[in-house]
Design a protein around this motif. Structure first.
Motif, mmCIF file in Angstrom:
data_model
loop_
_atom_site.group_PDB
_atom_site.id
_atom_site.type_symbol
_atom_site.label_atom_id
_atom_site.label_comp_id
_atom_site.label_asym_id
_atom_site.label_seq_id
_atom_site.Cartn_x
_atom_site.Cartn_y
_atom_site.Cartn_z
ATOM 1 N N GLY A 126 0.794 -1.221 0.000
ATOM 2 C CA GLY A 126 0.000 0.000 0.000
ATOM 3 C C GLY A 126 0.827 1.271 0.000
ATOM 4 N N LYS A 127 2.137 1.169 0.176
ATOM 5 C CA LYS A 127 2.984 2.363 0.241
ATOM 6 C C LYS A 127 2.914 3.165 -1.061
ATOM 7 C CE LYS A 127 7.755 3.871 1.028
ATOM 8 N NZ LYS A 127 9.146 3.411 1.309
ATOM 9 N N GLY A 128 3.105 2.481 -2.188
ATOM 10 C CA GLY A 128 3.047 3.177 -3.470
ATOM 11 C C GLY A 128 1.659 3.716 -3.758
ATOM 12 N N SER A 129 0.637 2.915 -3.427
ATOM 13 C CA SER A 129 -0.735 3.362 -3.674
ATOM 14 C C SER A 129 -1.031 4.653 -2.927
ATOM 15 C CB SER A 129 -1.729 2.280 -3.256
ATOM 16 O OG SER A 129 -1.628 1.142 -4.072
ATOM 17 N N ARG A 130 -0.593 4.738 -1.661
ATOM 18 C CA ARG A 130 -0.846 5.960 -0.888
ATOM 19 C C ARG A 130 -0.143 7.163 -1.507
ATOM 20 N NH1 ARG A 130 -0.657 2.051 3.181
ATOM 21 N NH2 ARG A 130 1.586 2.323 3.520
ATOM 22 N N GLN A 131 1.047 6.934 -2.053
ATOM 23 C CA GLN A 131 1.769 8.011 -2.721
ATOM 24 C C GLN A 131 0.987 8.512 -3.940
ATOM 25 O OE1 GLN A 131 5.625 6.839 -4.157
ATOM 26 N NE2 GLN A 131 6.255 8.935 -4.652
ATOM 27 N N LEU A 132 0.421 7.572 -4.694
ATOM 28 C CA LEU A 132 -0.345 7.945 -5.877
ATOM 29 C C LEU A 132 -1.670 8.596 -5.492
ATOM 30 C CD1 LEU A 132 -0.672 8.059 -8.888
ATOM 31 C CD2 LEU A 132 -1.266 5.624 -8.900
ATOM 32 N N TYR A 133 -2.340 8.058 -4.463
ATOM 33 C CA TYR A 133 -3.567 8.684 -3.965
ATOM 34 C C TYR A 133 -3.305 10.156 -3.600
ATOM 35 C CZ TYR A 133 -6.495 4.443 -3.158
ATOM 36 O OH TYR A 133 -7.273 3.322 -3.287
ATOM 37 N N GLU A 134 -2.221 10.377 -2.866
ATOM 38 C CA GLU A 134 -1.906 11.733 -2.416
ATOM 39 C C GLU A 134 -1.667 12.658 -3.598
ATOM 40 O OE1 GLU A 134 0.131 15.234 -1.345
ATOM 41 O OE2 GLU A 134 1.093 13.618 -2.489
ATOM 42 N N HIS A 135 -0.938 12.158 -4.600
ATOM 43 C CA HIS A 135 -0.665 12.954 -5.791
ATOM 44 C C HIS A 135 -1.969 13.315 -6.501
ATOM 45 C CE1 HIS A 135 1.378 14.306 -9.463
ATOM 46 N NE2 HIS A 135 0.439 13.638 -10.105
ATOM 47 N N LEU A 136 -2.844 12.347 -6.678
ATOM 48 C CA LEU A 136 -4.105 12.590 -7.383
ATOM 49 C C LEU A 136 -4.994 13.572 -6.627
ATOM 50 C CD1 LEU A 136 -4.918 8.916 -8.429
ATOM 51 C CD2 LEU A 136 -4.200 10.750 -9.968
ATOM 52 N N SER A 137 -5.071 13.418 -5.311
ATOM 53 C CA SER A 137 -5.940 14.303 -4.532
ATOM 54 C C SER A 137 -5.470 15.748 -4.634
ATOM 55 C CB SER A 137 -5.986 13.856 -3.067
ATOM 56 O OG SER A 137 -4.712 13.997 -2.452
ATOM 57 N N ARG A 138 -4.179 15.946 -4.892
ATOM 58 C CA ARG A 138 -3.631 17.287 -5.002
ATOM 59 C C ARG A 138 -3.712 17.841 -6.426
ATOM 60 N NH1 ARG A 138 1.100 16.037 -3.606
ATOM 61 N NH2 ARG A 138 2.124 16.131 -5.650
ATOM 62 N N GLU A 139 -3.497 16.972 -7.426
ATOM 63 C CA GLU A 139 -3.312 17.442 -8.795
ATOM 64 C C GLU A 139 -4.547 17.311 -9.699
ATOM 65 O OE1 GLU A 139 -0.687 19.033 -9.690
ATOM 66 O OE2 GLU A 139 0.460 18.646 -7.860
ATOM 67 N N LEU A 140 -5.469 16.421 -9.387
ATOM 68 C CA LEU A 140 -6.606 16.205 -10.287
ATOM 69 C C LEU A 140 -7.428 17.459 -10.582
ATOM 70 C CD1 LEU A 140 -8.140 12.690 -9.460
ATOM 71 C CD2 LEU A 140 -7.174 13.475 -11.637
ATOM 72 N N PRO A 141 -7.675 18.332 -9.602
ATOM 73 C CA PRO A 141 -8.507 19.499 -9.921
ATOM 74 C C PRO A 141 -7.955 20.352 -11.060
ATOM 75 C CG PRO A 141 -8.373 19.231 -7.553
ATOM 76 C CD PRO A 141 -7.379 18.267 -8.151
ATOM 77 N N GLY A 142 -6.660 20.329 -11.278
ATOM 78 C CA GLY A 142 -6.070 21.110 -12.345
ATOM 79 C C GLY A 142 -5.888 20.347 -13.640
ATOM 80 N N MET A 143 -6.335 19.105 -13.691
ATOM 81 C CA MET A 143 -6.194 18.282 -14.883
ATOM 82 C C MET A 143 -7.517 18.248 -15.652
ATOM 83 S SD MET A 143 -3.907 15.192 -13.219
ATOM 84 C CE MET A 143 -3.432 14.495 -14.788
ATOM 85 N N ALA A 144 -7.449 17.766 -16.902
ATOM 86 C CA ALA A 144 -8.667 17.788 -17.720
ATOM 87 C C ALA A 144 -8.860 16.508 -18.511
ATOM 88 C CB ALA A 144 -8.626 18.990 -18.655
ATOM 89 N N PRO A 145 -8.823 15.332 -17.856
ATOM 90 C CA PRO A 145 -9.127 14.112 -18.601
ATOM 91 C C PRO A 145 -10.605 14.050 -18.942
ATOM 92 C CG PRO A 145 -8.916 13.606 -16.278
ATOM 93 C CD PRO A 145 -8.540 15.053 -16.439
ATOM 94 N N THR A 146 -10.922 13.472 -20.085
ATOM 95 C CA THR A 146 -12.326 13.243 -20.434
ATOM 96 C C THR A 146 -12.786 11.859 -19.972
ATOM 97 O OG1 THR A 146 -11.492 12.676 -22.637
ATOM 98 C CG2 THR A 146 -12.479 14.842 -22.362
ATOM 99 N N THR A 147 -11.821 10.929 -19.862
ATOM 100 C CA THR A 147 -12.088 9.599 -19.313
ATOM 101 C C THR A 147 -11.025 9.319 -18.266
ATOM 102 O OG1 THR A 147 -12.894 8.872 -21.490
ATOM 103 C CG2 THR A 147 -12.475 7.164 -19.851
#
Length: 289
Positions: free
Chosen positions: A70-91
């Motif tokens: 779960g160590k890597g997953s938590r790192q990715l979760y944290e990154h997404l929670s911070r960066e997703l609002p500024g991203m623009a994926p359609t899917t």
């Protein structure tokens, strides 16, 4: 843009963002080479194979190494929670991540802050987290196999380990499991249930089934569910409706499996290589228009 979020079974694999390409039996992201055998790399490989027919779709990945701690997953979760609002994926496709309800909710909150909400697809660990959090109906598509569907159908199970035995033994009663998952609001708006028969579901109602062609040896080949999810994600990003994308993907995955002439020793890359030809054939079939 299709953004694929997942993990690689290598704890030394760093948090890596960017487009991927196929090179033989490997996937390369930002110069980092990963074998395409199963899991998220197999999903990415299937997407890239589908793009050979659908055209050069914008595909990005957000990957990290995790071998189950779960160590890597938590790192990715944290990154997404911070960066997703500024991203623009359609899917936005979530795949293998260690289920974590708190982090899942932070990521979902970040999605809600995006200027335009993407189509949300979840499979594997992230689908588990979505159900465990009570937020399953925030998603547009889940792609469970029958075992995963059993967990979705058990309204009392807080974790897949605690799925009740009588539900687990209903493998031949998929329609009842679908209805139960919908009744308790534990399924996405659409389901693509993977199995000996693939079921397409919208709002709890079965809208289609695909059972042919069939290659029995595919049951022993790891990663075929990952390729199915990859194909459907590529089709959605190309503009297909979710029901149509699910129906086409189920047929394509089966045709590619048969064309690969699998044995129990076959690797998922053998199937991925057959996806372009299978997809071209299905896209030309009037019954799948």
């Amino acid at each position: 843009m299709l953004l694929i979020v997942g993990t690689v079974p290598d704890e030394t694999f760093p948090l890596t963002l960017g487009p991927a390409l196929l090179d033989g039996a490997d996937m390369i992201v930002n110069g980092v080479r990963v074998p395409v055998n199963r899991g998220t790399p197999a999903l990415v490989g299937a997407v890239l194979a589908a793009c050979q027919v659908l055209g050069p779709l914008p595909v990005e990945t957000a990957l990290v190494g995790d071998i189950g701690t779960g160590k890597g997953s938590r790192q990715l979760y944290e990154h997404l929670s911070r960066e997703l609002p500024g991203m623009a994926p359609t899917t936005l496709a979530f795949h293998y991540l260690q289920p974590d309800v708190d982090w899942h909710n932070k990521v979902l909150f970040a999605v809600e802050e995006m200027e335009k909400r993407p189509v949300l697809v979840a499979d594997a660990g992230f689908m588990y987290a979505a159900k465990m959090s009570g937020q399953a109906q925030s998603y547009d598509l889940f792609t469970p196999d029958v075992g995963e569907l059993s967990f979705l159908a058990d309204e009392t199970a807080p974790h897949p380990f605690y799925t009740r035995g009588f539900i687990l033994h209903q493998d031949n009663n998929v329609p009842d499991l679908i209805a139960r998952a919908h009744e308790h609001r534990n399924g996405a708006r659409h389901l693509l249930v993977k199995g000996s028969v693939d079921y397409m579901v919208a709002d709890g109602e079965i809208t289609g089934q695909v059972s042919k062609p069939a290659a029995e040896a595919m049951e022993a080949m790891g990663g075929t569910g990952d390729t199915l999810t990859g194909i459907v994600c590529a089709l959605i990003e190309s503009g297909k409706s979710i029901p149509k994308a699910c129906r086409i993907a189920a047929r394509v995955n089966r045709m590619a499996g048969v064309a690969a002439r699998p044995t129990p020793a076959s690797q998922v890359m053998d199937l991925i290589l057959q996806i372009p030809k299978a997809l071209a054939r299905v896209m030309a079939d009037p019954d799948y228009q």
